[in-house]
Write a protein that holds these residues in place. Structure first.
Motif, PDB file in Angstrom:
ATOM      1  N   PRO A  64      39.277  45.815  29.828  1.00  0.00           N
ATOM      2  CA  PRO A  64      40.128  45.126  30.731  1.00  0.00           C
ATOM      3  C   PRO A  64      39.687  44.027  31.169  1.00  0.00           C
ATOM      4  O   PRO A  64      38.319  43.883  31.667  1.00  0.00           O
ATOM      5  CB  PRO A  64      40.093  46.276  31.442  1.00  0.00           C
ATOM      6  N   GLU A  65      40.224  42.919  31.433  1.00  0.00           N
ATOM      7  CA  GLU A  65      39.970  41.850  31.663  1.00  0.00           C
ATOM      8  C   GLU A  65      39.259  41.542  33.342  1.00  0.00           C
ATOM      9  O   GLU A  65      38.159  41.135  33.650  1.00  0.00           O
ATOM     10  CB  GLU A  65      41.085  40.440  31.886  1.00  0.00           C
ATOM     11  N   ARG A  66      39.794  42.670  33.993  1.00  0.00           N
ATOM     12  CA  ARG A  66      39.387  42.543  35.364  1.00  0.00           C
ATOM     13  C   ARG A  66      38.085  43.243  35.468  1.00  0.00           C
ATOM     14  O   ARG A  66      37.004  42.731  36.193  1.00  0.00           O
ATOM     15  CB  ARG A  66      40.308  43.616  36.574  1.00  0.00           C
ATOM     16  N   LEU A  67      37.667  44.325  34.580  1.00  0.00           N
ATOM     17  CA  LEU A  67      36.434  44.965  34.633  1.00  0.00           C
ATOM     18  C   LEU A  67      35.232  44.077  33.943  1.00  0.00           C
ATOM     19  O   LEU A  67      34.226  43.830  34.391  1.00  0.00           O
ATOM     20  CB  LEU A  67      36.455  46.311  33.914  1.00  0.00           C
ATOM     21  N   LYS A  68      35.987  43.591  32.981  1.00  0.00           N
ATOM     22  CA  LYS A  68      35.192  42.129  32.273  1.00  0.00           C
ATOM     23  C   LYS A  68      34.602  41.043  33.245  1.00  0.00           C
ATOM     24  O   LYS A  68      33.295  40.955  33.387  1.00  0.00           O
ATOM     25  CB  LYS A  68      35.858  41.751  31.101  1.00  0.00           C
ATOM     26  N   LEU A  72      30.562  40.777  34.397  1.00  0.00           N
ATOM     27  CA  LEU A  72      29.883  39.352  34.084  1.00  0.00           C
ATOM     28  C   LEU A  72      29.646  38.725  35.451  1.00  0.00           C
ATOM     29  O   LEU A  72      28.527  38.121  35.421  1.00  0.00           O
ATOM     30  CB  LEU A  72      31.081  38.727  33.225  1.00  0.00           C
ATOM     31  N   ALA A  73      30.373  38.748  36.556  1.00  0.00           N
ATOM     32  CA  ALA A  73      29.958  38.278  37.807  1.00  0.00           C
ATOM     33  C   ALA A  73      28.704  39.016  38.212  1.00  0.00           C
ATOM     34  O   ALA A  73      27.817  38.277  38.943  1.00  0.00           O
ATOM     35  CB  ALA A  73      30.934  38.348  39.001  1.00  0.00           C
ATOM     36  N   ARG A  74      28.419  40.249  38.136  1.00  0.00           N
ATOM     37  CA  ARG A  74      27.321  40.958  38.560  1.00  0.00           C
ATOM     38  C   ARG A  74      26.028  40.357  37.777  1.00  0.00           C
ATOM     39  O   ARG A  74      24.869  40.146  38.216  1.00  0.00           O
ATOM     40  CB  ARG A  74      27.395  42.345  38.575  1.00  0.00           C
ATOM     41  N   VAL A  99      29.334  37.140  48.229  1.00  0.00           N
ATOM     42  CA  VAL A  99      29.431  38.368  47.525  1.00  0.00           C
ATOM     43  C   VAL A  99      30.866  38.045  46.672  1.00  0.00           C
ATOM     44  O   VAL A  99      31.839  38.029  47.473  1.00  0.00           O
ATOM     45  CB  VAL A  99      29.582  39.757  47.973  1.00  0.00           C
ATOM     46  N   PRO A 100      31.319  37.928  45.672  1.00  0.00           N
ATOM     47  CA  PRO A 100      32.289  37.613  44.985  1.00  0.00           C
ATOM     48  C   PRO A 100      33.114  38.855  44.892  1.00  0.00           C
ATOM     49  O   PRO A 100      32.823  39.823  44.844  1.00  0.00           O
ATOM     50  CB  PRO A 100      31.937  37.016  43.505  1.00  0.00           C
ATOM     51  N   PRO A 101      34.612  38.499  44.865  1.00  0.00           N
ATOM     52  CA  PRO A 101      35.573  39.493  44.557  1.00  0.00           C
ATOM     53  C   PRO A 101      35.412  40.432  43.596  1.00  0.00           C
ATOM     54  O   PRO A 101      34.896  39.830  42.532  1.00  0.00           O
ATOM     55  CB  PRO A 101      36.856  38.615  44.654  1.00  0.00           C
TER      56      PRO A 101
END
Length: 289
Positions: A64-68, A72-74, A99-101
């Protein structure tokens, strides 16, 4: 927290966590240089970003795009240092820009701009004695340099020697069984083939034994190969054909220095039994010293 699973007994790795608060701009470079330099002095290897995992996630169309985006942000903020000899790992996460959303940290912070350090001892049963001493040295170095800006979020988990012995014993047995299967199954094929060829050659028995031992040790000595993204299993060196990846052999050298001598010894014993009759009139006897 990470759970390690294998053919033996799985166990959890619970890291100690430190933060250096109120880090921005030039101070971020100062922290990363100071921590990185200290870790190199302690025998760690700078692995950088986890590029393989980043590439895997980017190419995973099923995620899922949100999980991706969250993963990736982490990963883009992490830098890993590994001390393979003492099974220690330090992951530095850069939150100097906030800390990014999508990234949820389960602890309160004194500042929105900070660097997080996760220190893991990858042995079972919590931190060992060396891991605890290393943690104290790291914490002392950070406090000397950054004082009250250093915060202990989670101390190292308590050492549990009973758990260490239980997991180590079970996994040693499982590893021995896995190694034995990885060696024996291909040896049935390569050993039979090499014996069939060698027994018909009119060369000295000792030379036949040397060739048999050399060929089968090289082909069948088990080495760790990836069976899944984070799982490795023993398989014969034949799988590394054409044997030109020096990077692979350098990474499995600690395993190979045990695996090859054991395989050599077993092949030598087998060769003695396979070619013993040639000293009593079997093919090739006339050339045996």
């Amino acid at each position: 927290m990470v759970t390690l699973a294998s053919c033996g007994v799985s166990y959890e790795i619970v890291p100690a966590r430190l933060t250096v608060e109120d880090v921005q701009g030039d101070s971020l470079s100062s922290v990363t240089r100071a921590v990185g330099g200290f870790l190199i002095e302690e025998g760690f290897e700078d692995l950088g970003k986890y590029k393989e995992m980043i590439s895997l996630i980017e190419s995973d169309a099923s995620m899922p795009e949100r999980l991706k985006r969250e993963q990736l942000a982490r990963l883009e903020r992490e830098r890993t240092y590994l001390n393979e000899r003492h099974h220690l790992r330090v992951v530095i996460s850069d939150f100097s820009a906030g800390v990014p959303p999508g990234i949820h940290l389960n602890y309160s912070r004194l500042s929105d701009h900070f660097v997080q350090l996760d220190v893991s001892d990858e042995r079972s049963g919590g931190f060992g004695s060396y891991g605890l001493r290393f943690y104290e040295r790291l914490l002392s170095r950070l406090k000397q340099r950054y004082g009250d800006f250093v915060r202990v979020v989670a101390a190292p988990p308590r050492t549990n020697e009973a758990e260490y012995r239980r997991v180590t014993t079970a996994n040693t047995i499982a590893a021995a069984l896995g190694w034995s299967l990885a060696f024996a199954l291909p040896l049935l094929i390569t050993g039979a083939a090499s014996y069939y060829v060698l027994r018909g050659l009119r060369i000295p028995r000792l030379l036949k034994q040397i060739v048999f031992v050399g060929v089968n040790t090289w082909l069948d000595a088990p080495l760790p190969f990836p069976a899944a993204f984070i799982f490795a299993m023993p398989a014969p060196n034949l799988f590394a054909f054409p044997w030109t990846s020096m990077d692979y052999y350098s990474r499995v050298s600690s395993y190979a220095v045990l695996s090859f001598p054991i395989a050599l010894l077993l092949c030598a014993v087998i060769s003695v039994f396979l070619f013993r009759k040639e000293a009593h009139g079997e093919p090739g006897t006339n050339l045996v010293d």
